[in-house]
Design a protein around this motif. Sequence first.
Motif, PDB file in Angstrom:
ATOM      1  N   ILE A 239       0.865  -1.182   0.000  1.00  0.00           N
ATOM      2  CA  ILE A 239       0.000   0.000   0.000  1.00  0.00           C
ATOM      3  C   ILE A 239       0.901   1.231   0.000  1.00  0.00           C
ATOM      4  N   THR A 240       0.784   2.037  -1.026  1.00  0.00           N
ATOM      5  CA  THR A 240       1.635   3.210  -1.158  1.00  0.00           C
ATOM      6  C   THR A 240       1.049   4.376  -0.350  1.00  0.00           C
ATOM      7  N   GLN A 241       1.785   5.485  -0.319  1.00  0.00           N
ATOM      8  CA  GLN A 241       1.289   6.661   0.378  1.00  0.00           C
ATOM      9  C   GLN A 241      -0.028   7.133  -0.217  1.00  0.00           C
ATOM     10  N   ALA A 242      -0.154   7.026  -1.548  1.00  0.00           N
ATOM     11  CA  ALA A 242      -1.412   7.409  -2.199  1.00  0.00           C
ATOM     12  C   ALA A 242      -2.568   6.540  -1.708  1.00  0.00           C
ATOM     13  N   GLY A 243      -2.309   5.246  -1.533  1.00  0.00           N
ATOM     14  CA  GLY A 243      -3.336   4.348  -1.022  1.00  0.00           C
ATOM     15  C   GLY A 243      -3.687   4.651   0.422  1.00  0.00           C
TER      16      GLY A 243
ATOM     17  N   PRO B  96       2.431  -6.515   9.281  1.00  0.00           N
ATOM     18  CA  PRO B  96       2.751  -5.586   8.197  1.00  0.00           C
ATOM     19  C   PRO B  96       4.000  -4.766   8.541  1.00  0.00           C
ATOM     20  N   ILE B  97       4.772  -4.439   7.506  1.00  0.00           N
ATOM     21  CA  ILE B  97       6.022  -3.707   7.698  1.00  0.00           C
ATOM     22  C   ILE B  97       5.882  -2.313   7.102  1.00  0.00           C
ATOM     23  N   ALA B  98       6.080  -1.313   7.940  1.00  0.00           N
ATOM     24  CA  ALA B  98       6.054   0.078   7.478  1.00  0.00           C
ATOM     25  C   ALA B  98       7.460   0.518   7.113  1.00  0.00           C
ATOM     26  N   THR B  99       7.602   1.072   5.926  1.00  0.00           N
ATOM     27  CA  THR B  99       8.860   1.671   5.498  1.00  0.00           C
ATOM     28  C   THR B  99       8.612   3.159   5.279  1.00  0.00           C
ATOM     29  N   ALA B 100       9.622   3.855   4.830  1.00  0.00           N
ATOM     30  CA  ALA B 100       9.461   5.289   4.594  1.00  0.00           C
ATOM     31  C   ALA B 100       8.543   5.571   3.414  1.00  0.00           C
ATOM     32  N   GLN B 101       8.357   4.598   2.501  1.00  0.00           N
ATOM     33  CA  GLN B 101       7.581   4.829   1.281  1.00  0.00           C
ATOM     34  C   GLN B 101       6.255   4.071   1.223  1.00  0.00           C
ATOM     35  N   SER B 102       6.130   2.966   1.955  1.00  0.00           N
ATOM     36  CA  SER B 102       4.945   2.129   1.771  1.00  0.00           C
ATOM     37  C   SER B 102       4.716   1.235   2.977  1.00  0.00           C
ATOM     38  N   LEU B 103       3.563   0.566   2.928  1.00  0.00           N
ATOM     39  CA  LEU B 103       3.217  -0.438   3.922  1.00  0.00           C
ATOM     40  C   LEU B 103       3.150  -1.786   3.197  1.00  0.00           C
ATOM     41  N   ASP B 104       4.017  -2.711   3.571  1.00  0.00           N
ATOM     42  CA  ASP B 104       4.106  -4.008   2.906  1.00  0.00           C
ATOM     43  C   ASP B 104       3.503  -5.093   3.787  1.00  0.00           C
TER      44      ASP B 104
ATOM     45  N   HIS C 164       5.350   3.634  -7.346  1.00  0.00           N
ATOM     46  CA  HIS C 164       4.441   4.320  -6.445  1.00  0.00           C
ATOM     47  C   HIS C 164       3.310   5.046  -7.179  1.00  0.00           C
ATOM     48  N   ASP C 165       3.135   4.762  -8.474  1.00  0.00           N
ATOM     49  CA  ASP C 165       2.107   5.458  -9.253  1.00  0.00           C
ATOM     50  C   ASP C 165       0.697   4.989  -8.921  1.00  0.00           C
TER      51      ASP C 165
ATOM     52  N   TYR D 240      -7.944  19.552   8.578  1.00  0.00           N
ATOM     53  CA  TYR D 240      -6.557  19.326   8.172  1.00  0.00           C
ATOM     54  C   TYR D 240      -6.011  18.099   8.900  1.00  0.00           C
ATOM     55  N   SER D 241      -5.638  17.097   8.129  1.00  0.00           N
ATOM     56  CA  SER D 241      -5.077  15.889   8.726  1.00  0.00           C
ATOM     57  C   SER D 241      -4.195  15.187   7.703  1.00  0.00           C
ATOM     58  N   ARG D 242      -3.320  14.373   8.201  1.00  0.00           N
ATOM     59  CA  ARG D 242      -2.455  13.582   7.305  1.00  0.00           C
ATOM     60  C   ARG D 242      -2.080  12.289   8.009  1.00  0.00           C
ATOM     61  N   ILE D 243      -1.755  11.296   7.187  1.00  0.00           N
ATOM     62  CA  ILE D 243      -1.311  10.003   7.702  1.00  0.00           C
ATOM     63  C   ILE D 243       0.129   9.793   7.266  1.00  0.00           C
ATOM     64  N   SER D 244       0.952   9.332   8.173  1.00  0.00           N
ATOM     65  CA  SER D 244       2.382   9.173   7.900  1.00  0.00           C
ATOM     66  C   SER D 244       2.819   7.756   8.249  1.00  0.00           C
TER      67      SER D 244
END
Length: 479
Positions: free
Chosen positions: A31-35, A233-241, A270-271, A87-91
């Motif tokens: 799951i990418t940041q967009a997802g 699940p493993i969180a990295t700087a770019q995605s959730l695997d 990541h598109d 205003y909110s964001r998920i990181s």
Amino acid sequence: MGALSLAVACGVLALCLALTGATNPGFVVRITQAGLDYAHQHGIAVLEKELAQVKLQDISGDFRIRHVGKVRYEISRLDLRSFHLPYSRISLVPKVGLQVSISNAFAELDGNWRVKIHFIRDHGSFNLNVENVYIKISLRLGNDGSGKPTISTSDCSTHISKVRVHFSGRFGWLYNLFHGAVESRFRTLLEDKVCKIVVSSVRSELQPYLQTLPVTSRIDAMTGIDYSLVAPPIATAQSLDVGLKGEFFSLSHRSTVPFPPLALTLPPDHDRMVYFGASSYFFNTASFAYHAAGALVFEITDAMIPQGADFHLNTSTFSAFIPQLEKMYPNTPMKLKLSAPSAPFLNIGPEGLALRPVVDIQAYAILPSSSLVPLFLLSLTGNVSAVINVRSGHIVGSLSVGRMKLSLKHSDVGTFQVRTLQSIMNIYASSILLPRVNARLDEGFPLPLPDRIQLSNILVRFHQNFLLLGADVHYQPRG
């Protein structure tokens, strides 16, 4: 060896066994940041509704004002009219999980008040504005004993910068003397309530939804797919695997797969909102499961010959290639039994998906008594390529057969030239066997998706030892 040394040695041994027993996933969901942003939008909408329905308890207390004395107040019938989270964001927090940050949130609340100062009594209504609300939520990701994903709130903090109460009544100057105490009580009450609602919402809304991810999916009467998580699940700087077992199995008898999954590393694409990595292990366990279930056996009879064909499945047709058949079994119907002596294994590379199956073809003569007489046994090998796509949340495909080669394994009717049968066997394979296989592949195999998720903007790419599928997602709420 002392007791302590023995304990240390046992601990090291257990760790080594755990490490060597680690299982590579056969299927990976990324799951990418967009997802995450898309999921976050829906999650915030749910949380906003939950917060707007929060019930606040009545407030009462005493407050002493200089030159006036003790003031007794009561705040009741609190009605939270709205709670907005603009205003909110998920990181992603690498190796930890997810963090949701909400800023500049605000709320509006109405209620009634009652005050007593000595012999003076008054009552009325009030409105309250809560401004500059900051909420930070940390989410821990895991998996339970059944292999389903889990999510929980590991930390939540709320800070409210400003609370403004506006009283209506005859003694406005008096209320302004103690509004600070009331505002402080409201701030404490709301900060505590917000995090309780967050924890409850994650537990009652988000966790049950994640549990709709299928751990096992029944495909047909013979096989299923195991999509249980092999690790949290493993969180990295770019995605959730999310690593899944990704293994087909026979419903009648589940046996251990005799080959391990290879390490699967997805490219940094990541598109799309989500990516699926289906390894060669995933597809090869399908072959293994169907073979173990006895599903890779096909029979061809004359009734299955396409209408308009200028030949029949009988000894008269085959006597053109094996003359002795007409003498031994004149004008006798035949049956071909096709089976795979072992599960066919496929290869995935940048050029696509291909396999080289081996098929045994046993020919029989069907006597008037309906008993079968074995005639000959052929071995067929061929190059098969596949086209893969995604439709309605399923992996679908079709096969095409290239050059095939025949060899004779056994004959009960004497020797004959096998190569002369090549053309007719090509017809049987391409016009009868292949359409049956492709009809099953067109039904597809389900992807691991939670409820009410639809995929669009599909991408299909082949890499060494795995198939990469990319897609955007759309959540379809009930009703």
